[in-house]
Scaffold this motif. Sequence first.
Motif, short mmCIF file in Angstrom:
data_model
loop_
_atom_site.label_atom_id
_atom_site.label_comp_id
_atom_site.label_asym_id
_atom_site.label_seq_id
_atom_site.Cartn_x
_atom_site.Cartn_y
_atom_site.Cartn_z
N ASN A 162 -5.97 3.74 8.20
CA ASN A 162 -4.75 4.19 7.55
C ASN A 162 -4.12 3.11 6.70
N VAL A 163 -4.86 2.05 6.42
CA VAL A 163 -4.31 0.91 5.69
C VAL A 163 -4.95 0.82 4.30
N ILE A 164 -4.10 0.67 3.29
CA ILE A 164 -4.56 0.41 1.93
C ILE A 164 -4.25 -1.05 1.61
N THR A 165 -5.25 -1.76 1.14
CA THR A 165 -5.07 -3.17 0.78
C THR A 165 -5.07 -3.30 -0.74
N LEU A 166 -3.97 -3.81 -1.28
CA LEU A 166 -3.83 -4.00 -2.72
C LEU A 166 -4.05 -5.46 -3.09
N SER A 167 -4.55 -5.66 -4.29
CA SER A 167 -4.69 -7.00 -4.83
C SER A 167 -3.59 -7.21 -5.88
N PHE A 168 -2.90 -8.36 -5.79
CA PHE A 168 -1.77 -8.66 -6.66
C PHE A 168 -1.98 -10.03 -7.29
N TRP A 169 -2.04 -10.08 -8.62
CA TRP A 169 -2.25 -11.33 -9.34
C TRP A 169 -0.99 -11.72 -10.10
N ASN A 170 -0.73 -13.02 -10.14
CA ASN A 170 0.40 -13.53 -10.93
C ASN A 170 0.15 -15.00 -11.26
N GLY A 171 1.08 -15.59 -12.02
CA GLY A 171 0.96 -17.00 -12.41
C GLY A 171 2.00 -17.89 -11.77
N ASP A 213 6.95 -10.51 3.49
CA ASP A 213 7.94 -9.57 4.00
C ASP A 213 7.52 -8.13 3.75
N PHE A 214 6.93 -7.88 2.58
CA PHE A 214 6.46 -6.53 2.28
C PHE A 214 5.37 -6.13 3.26
N ASN A 215 4.44 -7.02 3.52
CA ASN A 215 3.35 -6.70 4.43
C ASN A 215 3.85 -6.39 5.84
N LYS A 216 4.91 -7.09 6.25
CA LYS A 216 5.48 -6.81 7.57
C LYS A 216 6.21 -5.47 7.59
N ALA A 217 6.84 -5.13 6.47
CA ALA A 217 7.64 -3.91 6.40
C ALA A 217 6.79 -2.66 6.19
N THR A 218 5.59 -2.82 5.65
CA THR A 218 4.75 -1.66 5.34
C THR A 218 3.35 -1.86 5.93
N HIS A 254 1.09 0.09 6.60
CA HIS A 254 0.07 0.95 6.01
C HIS A 254 -0.38 0.49 4.63
N ILE A 255 0.38 -0.48 4.04
CA ILE A 255 -0.01 -1.06 2.76
C ILE A 255 0.05 -2.58 2.91
N GLN A 256 -1.04 -3.23 2.65
CA GLN A 256 -1.09 -4.68 2.74
C GLN A 256 -1.47 -5.26 1.37
N VAL A 257 -0.80 -6.33 0.98
CA VAL A 257 -1.02 -6.94 -0.34
C VAL A 257 -1.65 -8.31 -0.17
N ARG A 258 -2.72 -8.54 -0.89
CA ARG A 258 -3.35 -9.85 -0.95
C ARG A 258 -3.06 -10.43 -2.33
N MET A 259 -2.47 -11.61 -2.35
CA MET A 259 -2.00 -12.19 -3.59
C MET A 259 -2.85 -13.36 -4.04
N ASN A 260 -3.13 -13.39 -5.35
CA ASN A 260 -3.78 -14.53 -5.98
C ASN A 260 -2.86 -15.07 -7.06
N ALA A 261 -2.59 -16.37 -7.03
CA ALA A 261 -1.76 -17.01 -8.05
C ALA A 261 -2.60 -18.01 -8.82
N TYR A 262 -2.60 -17.88 -10.14
CA TYR A 262 -3.36 -18.77 -11.01
C TYR A 262 -2.42 -19.37 -12.05
#
Length: 411
Positions: A18-27, A42-47, A49-57
């Motif tokens: 039931n979990v969707i994992t999103l990829s999030f890119w930023n600078g 904080d978002f990952n803790k609050a949701t 069912h939706i988890q965000v993996r972040m990449n910063a470049y």
Amino acid sequence: MALDGCDRSSTRSGAQGNVITLSFWNGFTGGDGTYIRKLVDDFNKATPHIQVRMNAYMWIDLFQKLAGAVISGQAPDVAVMHVDDIPTNAARSLITPIDEVARALGLEASAYTSRVVWEGGVYRGKRYGIPLDMHPLGMFYNKAVLRKAGLNPDKPPRTGDEYMAVLEELKGKGIQGHWVTPFLFTGRFQFETLLWQFGGELFDPEGTRATFDSEAGVRALTWMVDLVKKGYSPANVSQDADYIALQNGRNAFNWNGIWQINGLKDVPGLEWGAAPVPRIGTQDAVWGNSHQFVLPRQHSVDPARQEAARTFIQWMSQRSLEWLKSAKIPVLKSVAESAEFKSMEAESQFARQSEYIRFPPAVAGIADAMLMVEKAVSQGVLGRASPEEALKAAAAQATQVVQHNRKKYGA
């Protein structure tokens, strides 16, 4: 700094259970990286069912990586980019229109502090960006230096006449009050601010011809050059020397980006303030930029992932007050008018400029042409050409660039 890898085996498959994992890119690799990372946590803790993996470049690396990721079918689900990067990436089909997301979130122009920031995410009649913040130029000042010169440290100048009177007073006390740099940070940003204040524009409305060599442009660059010629600024100021001099009490004023706020807070014993950039010309105007959420182009559309991405964007937007602590100003009126934001003294001063912040035109490839503006400022400030000569030569080159880009990206 890659904060987390992009595991496309999970993000492409949509839901894992039931979990969707999103990829999030930023600078956000600088000081603001800490704040965006906390918000994602904080978002990952609050949701759950939706988890965000972040990449910063680094920003320049982000766009190179994004192109390859889109082509290979490995694009992130959500990204952030500056408003002036949106047209180029939209023209290259690296990001997709986001009008439906904006409508689904109930976003309207009336909710935003600035018409420019709302329209900044639009390219060729379609919305590609949802504003997260604005980060404009403003004026920092050293209160101790002003007090030592017998000036009021709590009343920074607001008009051109007031500003020059204070600089003259400081000069009489042996202080060069405003250091002018020939670099992007912050010489070019100061020039653009002054150009708009004198009623000029960088390019014509269609983005086909550079116009920064107008009378307004000459007045703007001449004002900067005269600060050097008349001894209000030293010559050949190196990168960031103006900002360092403010901290060391060697100058009084520094027109710089809001991103310097947290750095000044960390300087022990420094008495400093922030204020809007003075109106040197005939109207209020100031350079600024905006981070905006975008949706990279996917090879296949997954409605569940789209909904999850929309949820993430909405959640982040609603918690922008936490993000503003990284030295930004709000784009939503509800946040700007909140007691919490008004208690942020320096940021609130920068926010006084919200209604007249200006962005470069929404033209694909505009960054290439803006390099010519930077060249003109450098040539003028360093005394290698007169303001008229520097601007005329640079504008001719910039016009060639924008005309080439019209063919490259389509008129």
